[in-house]
Design a protein around this motif. Sequence first.
Motif, PDB file in Angstrom:
ATOM      1  N   GLY A  29       0.819  -1.207   0.000  1.00  0.00           N
ATOM      2  CA  GLY A  29       0.000   0.000   0.000  1.00  0.00           C
ATOM      3  C   GLY A  29       0.853   1.256   0.000  1.00  0.00           C
ATOM      4  N   GLY A  30       1.951   1.235   0.771  1.00  0.00           N
ATOM      5  CA  GLY A  30       2.875   2.366   0.778  1.00  0.00           C
ATOM      6  C   GLY A  30       3.495   2.601  -0.589  1.00  0.00           C
ATOM      7  N   ALA A  31       3.824   1.507  -1.271  1.00  0.00           N
ATOM      8  CA  ALA A  31       4.379   1.618  -2.625  1.00  0.00           C
ATOM      9  C   ALA A  31       3.355   2.221  -3.589  1.00  0.00           C
ATOM     10  CB  ALA A  31       4.831   0.247  -3.117  1.00  0.00           C
ATOM     11  N   LEU A  32       2.077   1.856  -3.424  1.00  0.00           N
ATOM     12  CA  LEU A  32       1.024   2.420  -4.277  1.00  0.00           C
ATOM     13  C   LEU A  32       0.823   3.911  -4.005  1.00  0.00           C
ATOM     14  CD1 LEU A  32      -1.691  -0.409  -4.253  1.00  0.00           C
ATOM     15  CD2 LEU A  32      -0.168   0.235  -6.134  1.00  0.00           C
ATOM     16  N   ILE A  33       0.900   4.304  -2.728  1.00  0.00           N
ATOM     17  CA  ILE A  33       0.815   5.731  -2.392  1.00  0.00           C
ATOM     18  C   ILE A  33       1.950   6.494  -3.074  1.00  0.00           C
ATOM     19  CG2 ILE A  33       1.083   7.419  -0.521  1.00  0.00           C
ATOM     20  CD1 ILE A  33      -0.362   5.413   1.307  1.00  0.00           C
ATOM     21  N   ALA A  34       3.152   5.914  -3.006  1.00  0.00           N
ATOM     22  CA  ALA A  34       4.310   6.552  -3.629  1.00  0.00           C
ATOM     23  C   ALA A  34       4.122   6.685  -5.141  1.00  0.00           C
ATOM     24  CB  ALA A  34       5.571   5.744  -3.328  1.00  0.00           C
ATOM     25  N   LYS A  35       3.549   5.667  -5.757  1.00  0.00           N
ATOM     26  CA  LYS A  35       3.387   5.663  -7.212  1.00  0.00           C
ATOM     27  C   LYS A  35       2.225   6.535  -7.679  1.00  0.00           C
ATOM     28  CE  LYS A  35       2.502   2.486 -11.085  1.00  0.00           C
ATOM     29  NZ  LYS A  35       2.217   1.081 -11.454  1.00  0.00           N
ATOM     30  N   LEU A  36       1.063   6.392  -7.033  1.00  0.00           N
ATOM     31  CA  LEU A  36      -0.147   7.057  -7.512  1.00  0.00           C
ATOM     32  C   LEU A  36      -0.266   8.508  -7.067  1.00  0.00           C
ATOM     33  CD1 LEU A  36      -0.907   4.042  -8.029  1.00  0.00           C
ATOM     34  CD2 LEU A  36      -3.238   4.635  -7.410  1.00  0.00           C
ATOM     35  N   ILE A  37       0.373   8.854  -5.936  1.00  0.00           N
ATOM     36  CA  ILE A  37       0.195  10.200  -5.394  1.00  0.00           C
ATOM     37  C   ILE A  37       1.509  10.962  -5.288  1.00  0.00           C
ATOM     38  CG2 ILE A  37      -0.643  11.547  -3.414  1.00  0.00           C
ATOM     39  CD1 ILE A  37      -2.606   9.270  -2.839  1.00  0.00           C
ATOM     40  N   ILE A  38       2.450  10.446  -4.491  1.00  0.00           N
ATOM     41  CA  ILE A  38       3.682  11.188  -4.205  1.00  0.00           C
ATOM     42  C   ILE A  38       4.485  11.470  -5.475  1.00  0.00           C
ATOM     43  CG2 ILE A  38       5.780  11.275  -2.839  1.00  0.00           C
ATOM     44  CD1 ILE A  38       3.178  11.280  -1.191  1.00  0.00           C
ATOM     45  N   ILE A  76      -7.954  12.956  -5.810  1.00  0.00           N
ATOM     46  CA  ILE A  76      -7.226  12.290  -4.730  1.00  0.00           C
ATOM     47  C   ILE A  76      -8.065  11.168  -4.126  1.00  0.00           C
ATOM     48  CG2 ILE A  76      -6.198  12.595  -2.447  1.00  0.00           C
ATOM     49  CD1 ILE A  76      -4.515  13.726  -4.666  1.00  0.00           C
ATOM     50  N   ALA A  77      -9.367  11.411  -3.978  1.00  0.00           N
ATOM     51  CA  ALA A  77     -10.252  10.388  -3.403  1.00  0.00           C
ATOM     52  C   ALA A  77     -10.241   9.118  -4.244  1.00  0.00           C
ATOM     53  CB  ALA A  77     -11.672  10.929  -3.280  1.00  0.00           C
ATOM     54  N   ALA A  78     -10.243   9.271  -5.559  1.00  0.00           N
ATOM     55  CA  ALA A  78     -10.219   8.107  -6.455  1.00  0.00           C
ATOM     56  C   ALA A  78      -8.947   7.284  -6.224  1.00  0.00           C
ATOM     57  CB  ALA A  78     -10.303   8.557  -7.907  1.00  0.00           C
ATOM     58  N   LYS A  79      -7.822   7.966  -6.073  1.00  0.00           N
ATOM     59  CA  LYS A  79      -6.551   7.277  -5.853  1.00  0.00           C
ATOM     60  C   LYS A  79      -6.550   6.561  -4.503  1.00  0.00           C
ATOM     61  CE  LYS A  79      -3.871  10.654  -8.571  1.00  0.00           C
ATOM     62  NZ  LYS A  79      -3.162   9.745  -9.501  1.00  0.00           N
ATOM     63  N   LEU A  80      -7.058   7.242  -3.478  1.00  0.00           N
ATOM     64  CA  LEU A  80      -7.068   6.659  -2.135  1.00  0.00           C
ATOM     65  C   LEU A  80      -8.036   5.475  -2.044  1.00  0.00           C
ATOM     66  CD1 LEU A  80      -6.921   9.911   0.035  1.00  0.00           C
ATOM     67  CD2 LEU A  80      -5.087   8.249  -0.352  1.00  0.00           C
ATOM     68  N   ILE A  81      -9.152   5.567  -2.735  1.00  0.00           N
ATOM     69  CA  ILE A  81     -10.108   4.449  -2.758  1.00  0.00           C
ATOM     70  C   ILE A  81      -9.468   3.226  -3.403  1.00  0.00           C
ATOM     71  CG2 ILE A  81     -12.250   3.617  -3.836  1.00  0.00           C
ATOM     72  CD1 ILE A  81     -13.379   6.452  -3.414  1.00  0.00           C
ATOM     73  N   ILE A  82      -8.743   3.448  -4.491  1.00  0.00           N
ATOM     74  CA  ILE A  82      -8.046   2.341  -5.162  1.00  0.00           C
ATOM     75  C   ILE A  82      -7.071   1.668  -4.199  1.00  0.00           C
ATOM     76  CG2 ILE A  82      -6.324   1.780  -6.927  1.00  0.00           C
ATOM     77  CD1 ILE A  82      -7.644   3.966  -8.680  1.00  0.00           C
ATOM     78  N   ILE A  83      -6.273   2.475  -3.499  1.00  0.00           N
ATOM     79  CA  ILE A  83      -5.261   1.937  -2.581  1.00  0.00           C
ATOM     80  C   ILE A  83      -5.920   1.191  -1.428  1.00  0.00           C
ATOM     81  CG2 ILE A  83      -3.413   2.557  -0.963  1.00  0.00           C
ATOM     82  CD1 ILE A  83      -2.899   5.012  -2.852  1.00  0.00           C
ATOM     83  N   PHE A  84      -6.958   1.797  -0.846  1.00  0.00           N
ATOM     84  CA  PHE A  84      -7.637   1.186   0.304  1.00  0.00           C
ATOM     85  C   PHE A  84      -8.298  -0.134  -0.079  1.00  0.00           C
ATOM     86  CE2 PHE A  84     -11.351   0.446   2.965  1.00  0.00           C
ATOM     87  CZ  PHE A  84     -10.821   0.577   4.247  1.00  0.00           C
ATOM     88  N   VAL A  85      -9.073  -0.116  -1.157  1.00  0.00           N
ATOM     89  CA  VAL A  85      -9.809  -1.322  -1.574  1.00  0.00           C
ATOM     90  C   VAL A  85      -8.843  -2.423  -1.995  1.00  0.00           C
ATOM     91  CG1 VAL A  85     -11.410  -2.269  -3.287  1.00  0.00           C
ATOM     92  CG2 VAL A  85     -11.888  -0.055  -2.227  1.00  0.00           C
ATOM     93  N   PHE A  86      -7.816  -2.061  -2.747  1.00  0.00           N
ATOM     94  CA  PHE A  86      -6.828  -3.050  -3.191  1.00  0.00           C
ATOM     95  C   PHE A  86      -6.150  -3.706  -1.988  1.00  0.00           C
ATOM     96  CE2 PHE A  86      -2.473  -4.224  -4.287  1.00  0.00           C
ATOM     97  CZ  PHE A  86      -2.663  -5.027  -5.398  1.00  0.00           C
ATOM     98  N   THR A  87      -5.712  -2.896  -1.026  1.00  0.00           N
ATOM     99  CA  THR A  87      -5.032  -3.431   0.157  1.00  0.00           C
ATOM    100  C   THR A  87      -5.958  -4.341   0.951  1.00  0.00           C
ATOM    101  OG1 THR A  87      -3.727  -1.381   0.293  1.00  0.00           O
ATOM    102  CG2 THR A  87      -3.692  -2.826   2.209  1.00  0.00           C
ATOM    103  N   PHE A  88      -7.195  -3.896   1.165  1.00  0.00           N
ATOM    104  CA  PHE A  88      -8.175  -4.703   1.909  1.00  0.00           C
ATOM    105  C   PHE A  88      -8.432  -6.040   1.224  1.00  0.00           C
ATOM    106  CE2 PHE A  88     -12.763  -5.834   1.975  1.00  0.00           C
ATOM    107  CZ  PHE A  88     -12.805  -6.374   3.256  1.00  0.00           C
ATOM    108  N   VAL A  89      -8.725  -5.997  -0.075  1.00  0.00           N
ATOM    109  CA  VAL A  89      -9.063  -7.219  -0.813  1.00  0.00           C
ATOM    110  C   VAL A  89      -7.878  -8.178  -0.859  1.00  0.00           C
ATOM    111  CG1 VAL A  89      -9.689  -8.140  -3.078  1.00  0.00           C
ATOM    112  CG2 VAL A  89     -10.869  -6.131  -2.198  1.00  0.00           C
ATOM    113  N   MET A  90      -6.669  -7.651  -1.068  1.00  0.00           N
ATOM    114  CA  MET A  90      -5.504  -8.523  -1.181  1.00  0.00           C
ATOM    115  C   MET A  90      -5.134  -9.175   0.146  1.00  0.00           C
ATOM    116  SD  MET A  90      -4.606  -8.848  -4.269  1.00  0.00           S
ATOM    117  CE  MET A  90      -6.351  -8.805  -4.665  1.00  0.00           C
TER     118      MET A  90
END
Length: 232
Positions: A69-78, A100-114
């Motif tokens: 999830g941290g890697a996705l934050i770095a890629k999609l946002i930072i 930003i909400a769209a990016k955060l939803i992707i990260i949250f849902v992906f992390t939860f599901v995985m």
Amino acid sequence: MLKLIQLELRKHRFARNFRTVGIANLALILFLILIGFTDQGAEDYAFADYHVSFMLIDTFARAVFIIFGGALIAKLIISEYRNKTMNVMFTYPIKRQKIIAAKLIIIFVFTFVMILFTDLLMGALLVITNQFYSFIPDTLTISDALVLLLKYTISSLSAAGMALIPLFFGMRKHSVTTTLVSSILLVLVVCSGFNGPSVSINSIVFIPLTLGAIGLWIASLSMIRLETKDVN
């Protein structure tokens, strides 16, 4: 919002991440097998019973995907802040908060599901393997399995929230390194055990739930800051 999420997934070729997930799960299976063989016969054997075994699986799953999830934050946002792509996106006729909400939803849902998928997959493999080799003496009843599913779901939700905490540190100087390091440090604190996997910070229920809530609060705070500091 769904359209925006679909565009983000396409832009970042998000499907490639599932190949990495497959590799991570394979590595996790091999690691658990290694623990099973090398630790056999020890007093605190990792697979002594189903409770400890599932706790161990959940600990490793959370560790892997909080960092993911941290890697996705770095890629999609930072990274998009660093290379000024975000400023270009903010010129679109779409609310900044929605982007930003769209990016955060992707990260949250992906992390939860995985995390939930990995927990269930590893748990199922453990139960099936035990049918052939009987290295776990106790039995798993249907009621135990339902309780376990509830625990896995709550654990996955709290971990998905926790995975957003590195956003706070990464946004301070728009640093990819800081984002990744903070996610690793978070894992070391949350997933480390005091007495094996059965006793850890995560086993104290209100702590992971609180950290998950803090992660969601940080996500909402990042959207509030859009109108001021982050853009300027």
